[in-house]
Scaffold this active site. Sequence first.
Site, mmCIF file in Angstrom:
data_model
loop_
_atom_site.group_PDB
_atom_site.id
_atom_site.type_symbol
_atom_site.label_atom_id
_atom_site.label_comp_id
_atom_site.label_asym_id
_atom_site.label_seq_id
_atom_site.Cartn_x
_atom_site.Cartn_y
_atom_site.Cartn_z
ATOM 1 N N TYR A 276 47.473 -10.574 110.341
ATOM 2 C CA TYR A 276 49.199 -10.917 109.329
ATOM 3 C C TYR A 276 49.582 -12.113 110.151
ATOM 4 C CZ TYR A 276 47.812 -7.338 106.081
ATOM 5 O OH TYR A 276 47.095 -6.109 105.645
ATOM 6 N N HIS B 75 40.160 -2.452 109.960
ATOM 7 C CA HIS B 75 41.061 -3.481 108.772
ATOM 8 C C HIS B 75 39.389 -3.783 108.163
ATOM 9 C CE1 HIS B 75 44.503 -7.035 108.425
ATOM 10 N NE2 HIS B 75 43.499 -6.383 106.632
ATOM 11 N N SER C 36 48.197 -4.980 97.213
ATOM 12 C CA SER C 36 48.347 -5.675 95.836
ATOM 13 C C SER C 36 48.381 -4.838 94.445
ATOM 14 C CB SER C 36 47.042 -7.107 95.961
ATOM 15 O OG SER C 36 47.272 -7.141 97.400
ATOM 16 N N PRO C 37 49.018 -4.567 94.547
ATOM 17 C CA PRO C 37 50.068 -3.727 93.298
ATOM 18 C C PRO C 37 49.813 -4.587 92.059
ATOM 19 C CG PRO C 37 51.256 -3.500 94.951
ATOM 20 C CD PRO C 37 50.831 -4.106 95.678
ATOM 21 N N ARG D 114 48.291 -9.580 93.278
ATOM 22 C CA ARG D 114 48.813 -11.040 93.994
ATOM 23 C C ARG D 114 49.906 -11.595 93.227
ATOM 24 N NH1 ARG D 114 45.521 -10.392 98.696
ATOM 25 N NH2 ARG D 114 43.722 -9.286 97.688
ATOM 26 N N GLY D 115 50.283 -11.107 92.429
ATOM 27 C CA GLY D 115 51.724 -11.742 91.675
ATOM 28 C C GLY D 115 51.348 -12.041 90.610
ATOM 29 N N PHE D 116 50.310 -11.896 89.722
ATOM 30 C CA PHE D 116 49.836 -12.380 88.218
ATOM 31 C C PHE D 116 50.437 -11.269 88.045
ATOM 32 C CE2 PHE D 116 47.522 -11.090 84.876
ATOM 33 C CZ PHE D 116 47.325 -12.946 84.176
ATOM 34 N N GLY E 165 55.033 -11.839 86.042
ATOM 35 C CA GLY E 165 55.295 -12.397 84.956
ATOM 36 C C GLY E 165 54.539 -13.934 85.706
#
Length: 333
Positions: A55, A127, A206-207, A210-212, A215
């Site tokens: 990261y 990883h 990513s629960p 990925r932001g989907f 909203g």
Amino acid sequence: MQQRQLGPFTVSAIGLGCMNICHAYGPPVPEADAERLLLTALDAGVTHFDTAALYGFGASETLVGKVLAPHRSRFTLASKCGLFGADLKGDGQLVRVIDGRPATLRANCEAALQRLRTDVIDLYYLHRWDKQVPVEDSVGALADLVREGKIRSIGLSEVSAATLRRAHAVHPIAAVQTEYSLWTRNPEIAVLDACRELGTAFVAFSPVARGFLCGPLDTSAFDAKDIRRTMPRFAPDNFVANQRLLSPYLAIAQEVGCSPAQLAIAWLLHKAPHILPIPGTSRVDHLLDNLGADAVRLSPDVMARLEALINNKTVAGNRYTEQANREVDTEVF
């Protein structure tokens, strides 16, 4: 907050993924904002912080170390090795490298300890499994680091149930970390059950998809370096198809009385007690919203409706590109 087992550690059921502060979804946030986010999480009861050498090519570990080292006794620290930035051409430009050789993992650990400003990492993941190196050799090297007191437990990221069992035969595996959400259900094929059988925690990254699942998204507004620009599910045709799932999903969130992100995280918390979601964010308001999922209660009927709405058959597109798929070892539908 609810508490769950992460290998030998008891931690907050919802942790914090520390990728977003410097990597993947846009430019790094100002250091003061990253510090505010990390300290707010700690004060809100988060006791599981997850970072990695990859990261920001060390930037996330450096920030976590700088901000949280004075509070080291208050949380469980997880990081990752075997996937990192390396200057292969000697021109100062770092490129992404997968290398699971024992000597490399040891060097990764020594560098991480310096960046994290600690004497020991509580949970250290491989990883990516470097398929050029037997997983037994990589895990054996990490087991040596456990014996030397540099790490306390071993994890694996993005592996199959079969690889987990091979690794577990060398040294107990405290946790497996893999993408898991309503729209990425691959862990349900085998690895979730293998974790349950072996007493291994399952850490879901990513629960919120990925932001989907937070909203409506405007994909045209993504930063030029946002990794979602290359992800098949966000490609124009697939994204149009996937957006059809969002309206009924938002209606369920409204019915439950929670935010969309809280609904996604609460679904994971209800799936099994050995699942620990680690939503990542760069914003304090999103952090606090995510943590509110701890108080959301979902009925069996709501769980069933969510799973019927969003699943591997209703989501359009693969989660990764072909290249990224070759790098992971997870089962696929």
